[in-house]
Each structure stands twice: as C-alpha cells, then as structure tokens.
Design an enzyme around this catalytic site. Structure first.
Site, PDB file in Angstrom:
ATOM      1  N   GLU A 202       0.497  -5.192  56.505  1.00 23.74           N
ATOM      2  CA  GLU A 202       1.744  -5.949  56.367  1.00 23.74           C
ATOM      3  C   GLU A 202       1.528  -7.214  55.566  1.00 23.74           C
ATOM      4  OE1 GLU A 202       4.816  -9.011  57.719  1.00 23.74           O
ATOM      5  OE2 GLU A 202       2.627  -9.055  57.789  1.00 23.74           O
ATOM      6  N   ASP A 225       7.896  -8.916  65.351  1.00 24.87           N
ATOM      7  CA  ASP A 225       6.871  -9.711  64.693  1.00 24.87           C
ATOM      8  C   ASP A 225       6.780 -11.079  65.361  1.00 24.87           C
ATOM      9  OD1 ASP A 225       4.986 -10.614  62.743  1.00 24.87           O
ATOM     10  OD2 ASP A 225       5.979  -9.425  61.200  1.00 24.87           O
ATOM     11  N   HIS A 316      -0.461 -18.520  60.093  1.00 23.14           N
ATOM     12  CA  HIS A 316      -1.522 -18.219  59.124  1.00 23.14           C
ATOM     13  C   HIS A 316      -2.572 -19.331  59.080  1.00 23.14           C
ATOM     14  CE1 HIS A 316       0.743 -14.976  56.575  1.00 23.14           C
ATOM     15  NE2 HIS A 316       0.842 -14.775  57.878  1.00 23.14           N
TER      16      HIS A 316
END
Length: 350
Positions: A202, A225, A316
């Site tokens: 992804e 998600d 992230h």
C-alpha cells in the site's frame, strides 16, 4: 458490542513489532495466516503476497463485502555495502528525513540491530547545523562485522507499549487495521459474504489492494486504515482548527482524500449506523493522503468504496500514538455495519 481484552492487545503487539516493509511482508503474513485459518472458508496467498480470506454467510441474496487493511509499513532498503558495517539506503514509502538521525533500526529477516548515523552536532559548522540532512548523507551502521545484503529491508526498532488510554508503537499504520479485520472475521455475521484482503505494498502505490479487489469482485468495500490526527496545539497554545481528525473522537469516516471521492451512499450508511448504535465518529475533512480505497474503487467496472480509519499522531515516523477507544469504536462501527448492510444500500441514488 465487541470488546478488547488481553488477547486482542497481545495480537496487536505482535503485529506492530513484526517487520513488514513494503515488498517484504512475510513476518506479518505468517501472523495473519495463523490467526485466520481456523475461522475462514477459504484462504489464498496471491501472486503479490496479499492474504485473501473468504467467510461465506448463510442469508439469501447476501452482499459480497470486501474489507481491506494493508500489512506493509514504511521503512528502508539497503542499496550499497560501504564496508566496516556501514550501508547506504533509500526510503520505502513516504518518510521525512528529519525523523531519521540517530534512530535505532532492525535490518533484514534476522532483525540485525543498527543505527542511522550522521555527524554529531558539535562536529558541524554553524551553517551545517541548520541544513536539513538528506538520506544521501545518512548511513545505517551495523557495527564492525555487521552484515546485510543489498535489497534487505530495514525498519524502526520501536517496540509496542500501552500507556493508559493510549497505544504507542511503530507501524500502527496499518497493523491496527489488520487486527480489526482479524477480529471481524472471528465475529463475522451470517448476513454477508465477507471478503478480507490483508494487502501488500500500500505504501508504495496501493498495489496489493488493486489485485485483491479484482479477485474478489465485491458489491462494496470498506478500507480500514490509520489516518493522521492533526490536533496538536498551535505554537501559541491555541487549538488547531485545520485538523483532519482528532484523537479520542472515534473512527474517522472519509468523504474525500487525495485518491478517492468516497461513495456518498456508504458515507451516509456508516454515519447512520454510528448514530443508531451510539458509536462516536468523526468525518475526516477532505485533504491529502489516501488509502487502498483509491485502488479498490477503480477495479473491474468500479466498486462502491469508503474508508474508515483509526486516528493516530506522528504518521510515518519511528513511533505513533493512538487511543484504545478509537480502536474499539472503529471495530464496533464496522461490525455493526456488516450486520446491517444489504444490497439496497448501494441501490439508492448517489
């Protein structure tokens, strides 16, 4: 209502601590396979490495509902051996280089420990101290004698932990979605054919979900998600009013993002379900980013799709923070929706 107990926390910890950088999701895939096989009617690992699970219902004229969560995480790839345990590397997925200096990592399938190294501040000129250090100036240091191969993946070494109402870990994006799908399989309603895609890659282009959607050909789909919470105070202490989602306000139902205008029929259906069941929710304000819904909605002749995400801070990066209640409410919203959904939901006008 489904609850989260010791077993669910143990599974999420195992999933988050596993290394599964895009294209090398094998550790996560093994955990998923061990969990789903006792509950599934069919289990398939496709050519890209996604785990595709089918649980058939019993009702007549039941819809085929696809649920997707991606197994992969952002990380790094070793690209050159420079000797003495030093390795140059590149990003896999979107990573801000500002997060990297001095961070501990694990490399390869043996989880060789290392550190991302750069010159210390007291050896830098005043000008160099203010410049952003790019990945080309960094190295993964495995120590003298440390070994890695070109192509090995690396990820942050952060370990999962719970702190009161919060979860702190790497790869909450999207191991929390993977954990939700596993729990939904274990509590699948008989009113739908449930098609679960534990997808790969992804973070580098929604690749696994596109193949999975073509395989399942569902009537509708939910992408589960984890989405950024932009809810930290401003520099002057005032509230940020430009957030997409906030921690603690429940699952984030998407209306639009960088890859998808989410199906308005499914957005209405989810909000009505949440209100009927007394489940808190928030609408993710339109903005950038995207989920696997961007690939699912354009598969075959088009699939009605919506995304629902658990909010987290510090996307992230080496560590993210989510709220336990947001995880629980997301699980229960999708569980309630599966129990209520019929083909008539997408027969309505858009």
């Amino acid at each position: 209502m489904l609850t989260l107990g010791a077993a669910q926390f143990k599974l999420l910890e195992k999933l988050c601590n596993a290394a599964g950088v895009s294209g090398d999701e094998g550790e996560v895939r093994k955990i998923v396979l061990d969990e789903v096989k006792p509950y599934a009617d069919e289990v398939k690992v496709d050519a890209l490495g996604s785990v595709l699970v089918t649980k058939r219902g019993a009702a007549r004229n039941r819809p085929r509902v696809m649920l997707d969560a991606h197994m992969d995480e952002i990380g790094f790839m070793i690209v050159a051996d420079e000797g003495d345990g030093l390795y140059s590397f590149e990003h896999v997925g979107g990573i801000d280089d500002r997060h990297l200096l001095g961070k501990q990592v694990i490399v390869g399938r043996d989880h060789t420990p290392g550190v991302i190294g750069a010159a210390p501040i007291h050896l830098l000129s005043p000008d160099a101290r203010t410049r952003k250090v790019g990945v080309d100036a960094l190295r993964i240091d495995l120590g003298l004698g440390g070994k890695a191969k070109v192509g090995d993946r690396a990820t942050f070494a952060t370990k999962f932990r719970r702190a009161g109402p919060s979860i702190l870990s790497k790869s909450i994006d999207d191991r929390i979605g993977v954990a939700i799908l596993i729990e939904l399989l274990k509590n699948a309603p008989a009113s739908v054919d449930l098609c679960l895609a534990f997808s790969v890659q992804e973070e580098i282009g929604l690749r696994g979900a596109k193949v999975a959607a073509h395989y399942f050909n569902p009537d509708l789909a939910f992408a589960i998600d984890s989405t950024p919470a932009h809810d930290l105070p401003m520099h002057d202490g005032s509230e940020s009013v430009t957030y997409n989602t906030k921690l603690g306000l429940g699952p984030a139902i998407y209306t639009a993002d960088g890859s998808t205008i989410h199906d308005p029929r499914l957005v209405r259906f989810l909000t009505e379900t949440a209100e009927t069941e007394g489940i808190p929710y928030q609408l993710r304000q339109p903005g950038g980013g995207g989920t696997d819904s961007g690939a699912i909605q354009t598969a075959r002749a088009g699939i009605p799709t919506v995304s629902v995400s658990v909010p987290h801070r510090y996307t992230h990066s080496p560590i993210s923070i989510s709220r336990v209640d947001d995880w629980k409410h997301t699980l229960n919203l999708i569980h309630a929706a599966l129990g209520r959904v019929t083909k008539s939901v997408i027969a309505d006008r858009r």
